[in-house]
Write a protein that holds these residues in place. Structure first.
Motif, PDB file in Angstrom:
ATOM      1  N   UNK A   1       2.609  -0.800  -4.222  1.00  0.00           N
ATOM      2  CA  UNK A   1       2.133  -1.497  -5.421  1.00  0.00           C
ATOM      3  C   UNK A   1       1.209  -2.654  -5.026  1.00  0.00           C
ATOM      4  N   UNK A   2       0.011  -2.353  -4.519  1.00  0.00           N
ATOM      5  CA  UNK A   2      -0.859  -3.385  -3.935  1.00  0.00           C
ATOM      6  C   UNK A   2      -1.431  -4.354  -4.964  1.00  0.00           C
ATOM      7  N   UNK A   3      -1.716  -5.545  -4.486  1.00  0.00           N
ATOM      8  CA  UNK A   3      -2.461  -6.518  -5.281  1.00  0.00           C
ATOM      9  C   UNK A   3      -3.925  -6.104  -5.280  1.00  0.00           C
ATOM     10  N   UNK A   4      -4.733  -6.817  -6.018  1.00  0.00           N
ATOM     11  CA  UNK A   4      -6.153  -6.486  -6.068  1.00  0.00           C
ATOM     12  C   UNK A   4      -6.798  -6.624  -4.683  1.00  0.00           C
ATOM     13  N   UNK A   5      -6.449  -7.675  -3.970  1.00  0.00           N
ATOM     14  CA  UNK A   5      -6.999  -7.883  -2.630  1.00  0.00           C
ATOM     15  C   UNK A   5      -6.562  -6.769  -1.686  1.00  0.00           C
ATOM     16  N   UNK A   6      -5.297  -6.393  -1.786  1.00  0.00           N
ATOM     17  CA  UNK A   6      -4.786  -5.323  -0.936  1.00  0.00           C
ATOM     18  C   UNK A   6      -5.421  -3.981  -1.281  1.00  0.00           C
ATOM     19  N   UNK A   7      -5.660  -3.765  -2.576  1.00  0.00           N
ATOM     20  CA  UNK A   7      -6.283  -2.507  -2.989  1.00  0.00           C
ATOM     21  C   UNK A   7      -7.713  -2.415  -2.442  1.00  0.00           C
ATOM     22  N   UNK A   8      -8.420  -3.522  -2.438  1.00  0.00           N
ATOM     23  CA  UNK A   8      -9.770  -3.540  -1.867  1.00  0.00           C
ATOM     24  C   UNK A   8      -9.733  -3.209  -0.382  1.00  0.00           C
ATOM     25  N   UNK A   9      -8.768  -3.808   0.323  1.00  0.00           N
ATOM     26  CA  UNK A   9      -8.633  -3.532   1.755  1.00  0.00           C
ATOM     27  C   UNK A   9      -8.260  -2.073   2.006  1.00  0.00           C
ATOM     28  N   UNK A  10      -7.455  -1.505   1.120  1.00  0.00           N
ATOM     29  CA  UNK A  10      -7.071  -0.101   1.256  1.00  0.00           C
ATOM     30  C   UNK A  10      -8.268   0.811   1.022  1.00  0.00           C
ATOM     31  N   UNK A  11      -9.119   0.452   0.079  1.00  0.00           N
ATOM     32  CA  UNK A  11     -10.344   1.226  -0.161  1.00  0.00           C
ATOM     33  C   UNK A  11     -11.267   1.164   1.056  1.00  0.00           C
ATOM     34  N   UNK A  12     -11.341  -0.004   1.670  1.00  0.00           N
ATOM     35  CA  UNK A  12     -12.160  -0.143   2.876  1.00  0.00           C
ATOM     36  C   UNK A  12     -11.608   0.730   4.003  1.00  0.00           C
ATOM     37  N   UNK A  13     -10.289   0.795   4.090  1.00  0.00           N
ATOM     38  CA  UNK A  13      -9.664   1.647   5.101  1.00  0.00           C
ATOM     39  C   UNK A  13      -9.954   3.118   4.826  1.00  0.00           C
ATOM     40  N   UNK A  14      -9.901   3.519   3.569  1.00  0.00           N
ATOM     41  CA  UNK A  14     -10.197   4.908   3.207  1.00  0.00           C
ATOM     42  C   UNK A  14     -11.640   5.268   3.548  1.00  0.00           C
ATOM     43  N   UNK A  15     -12.566   4.330   3.289  1.00  0.00           N
ATOM     44  CA  UNK A  15     -13.970   4.574   3.606  1.00  0.00           C
ATOM     45  C   UNK A  15     -14.171   4.703   5.115  1.00  0.00           C
ATOM     46  N   UNK A  16     -13.509   3.828   5.872  1.00  0.00           N
ATOM     47  CA  UNK A  16     -13.608   3.899   7.334  1.00  0.00           C
ATOM     48  C   UNK A  16     -13.019   5.199   7.844  1.00  0.00           C
ATOM     49  N   UNK A  17     -11.959   5.661   7.186  1.00  0.00           N
ATOM     50  CA  UNK A  17     -11.322   6.915   7.568  1.00  0.00           C
ATOM     51  C   UNK A  17     -12.304   8.086   7.438  1.00  0.00           C
ATOM     52  N   UNK A  18     -13.051   8.114   6.334  1.00  0.00           N
ATOM     53  CA  UNK A  18     -14.022   9.190   6.131  1.00  0.00           C
ATOM     54  C   UNK A  18     -15.152   9.111   7.158  1.00  0.00           C
TER      55      UNK A  18
END
Length: 356
Positions: A150-167
């Motif tokens: 249940x991420x915060x907005x800041x955590x969700x942004x960091x998770x999106x960055x991780x997903x992009x790096x993953x691709x």
């Protein structure tokens, strides 16, 4: 070979991202592809098979499903570490003495002047095992992670960055895919080096955003993420499997991987100078095997970032080992005549046929 690679079961597995997230299923897919068309439909296992049932070499491809193996261990932990940690000196050996003859390899890649085939042609199978940069295939299970922490907005942004790096990392690995049949040991060792270098670059791409994301989690969220990893492990173990997930990369070298000194002597009739180069190659191979044996994971890394760092360290050691063997091998191979080279390349397929 092409018919086997185009089988309905293999096609169905490769189209199912959820299935490919299971390391046991990936091992079975790799095994089916590695043995496709083998000696008139022979079934069973080859001497270059890993302890978890998969294969490090599938035709001309080294390390099928490489990205899955990296992020499975990094994100989910020990229960998913077997495929990654199963790679080592045995694969370098299989690069020198590959079990595939030219006729065996011909079905994995299309002829240069071949007409376009159907979308599910065999070369597409090899490409899918080599790497895929589709987020649906290689992307991190973002939905599962979001539901768990249940991420915060800041955590969700960091998770999106991780997903992009993953691709992006997956794209690097996909780019290091064979486009031609590798007929000689020098070309196979060169491809091994290229593939491992691409994997190291992929790890370097993912490491910073993974560390950033994990550092933003509080203790409760980290506990939830660990619990999710445990659920994934139990789910995988609960599914039917022909083989257990074997953890250790520090295994006893099988008899099939002993250096074929007598056969080299009988086939090549080397000169004194060539024997000197061969002895240097054997020493380099023994040193590489020892390097990889001593770099096996001793303790379980606790966090995803630490596990990914362990992956990077292991890949660095593998790269050093491949470079060491490749340098000595190139020196030895350069001393051989064309006839001696042909005799050397026949050793691997001949040993595979004998074991069959």
């Amino acid at each position: 070979m092409r018919n086997a690679l185009n089988s309905r079961a293999l096609s169905r597995a490769l189209r199912n991202p959820a299935a490919l997230r299971n390391p046991n299923i990936r091992a079975r897919v790799a095994a089916g592809a590695a043995m496709a068309g083998w000696y008139y439909g022979r079934t069973g296992s080859g001497w270059w098979q890993h302890s978890n049932g998969g294969y490090g070499w599938v035709g001309p491809l080294f390390w099928p499903f490489a990205y899955f193996d990296i992020y499975d261990y990094a994100i989910w932990g020990s229960g998913f570490g077997a495929p990654f940690w199963g790679y080592g000196y045995d694969d370098i050996y299989a690069g020198m003495f590959a079990p595939y003859a030219y006729d065996d390899l011909a079905g994995y890649l299309p002829p240069r002047a071949a007409a376009p085939g159907p979308p599910n042609a065999a070369p597409g199978r090899l490409a899918q095992m080599c790497g895929d940069d589709s987020r649906d295939i290689v992307g991190l299970p973002i939905d599962l992670i979001q539901q768990a922490i249940e991420p915060t907005e800041t955590q969700r942004t960091a998770l999106d960055e991780l997903a992009s790096a993953s691709a992006t990392a997956a794209q690097r690995i996909k780019a290091a895919c064979p486009t031609q049949i590798l007929l000689t040991a020098p070309s196979r060792l060169a491809f091994m080096q290229q593939r491992i270098e691409a994997m190291i670059a992929a790890v370097a791409t993912v490491q910073p955003p993974l560390e950033k994301f994990y550092s933003l989690l509080n203790d409760e969220q980290k506990a939830r993420l660990n619990a999710l990893a445990e659920d994934q492990r139990r789910s995988t173990i609960a599914r039917k499997s022909n083989r257990p997930l074997v953890q250790s990369c520090d295994v006893t070298q099988p008899t099939a991987l002993t250096w074929p000194t007598e056969e080299i002597e009988a086939r090549l009739h080397p000169t004194d100078a060539q024997r000197g180069s061969l002895a240097a190659l054997q020493n380099a191979s023994a040193k590489a095997a020892d390097m990889l044996r001593t770099s096996c994971r001793a303790d379980e890394a606790v966090t995803p970032a630490a596990r990914l760092a362990a992956v990077g360290k292991r890949l660095d050691t593998m790269l050093q080992a491949v470079k060491l063997v490749r340098s000595s091998f190139d020196d030895f191979y350069a001393t051989l005549s064309d006839e001696q080279k042909a005799q050397f390349e026949a050793i691997g397929p001949r040993r595979a046929a004998s074991s069959d």
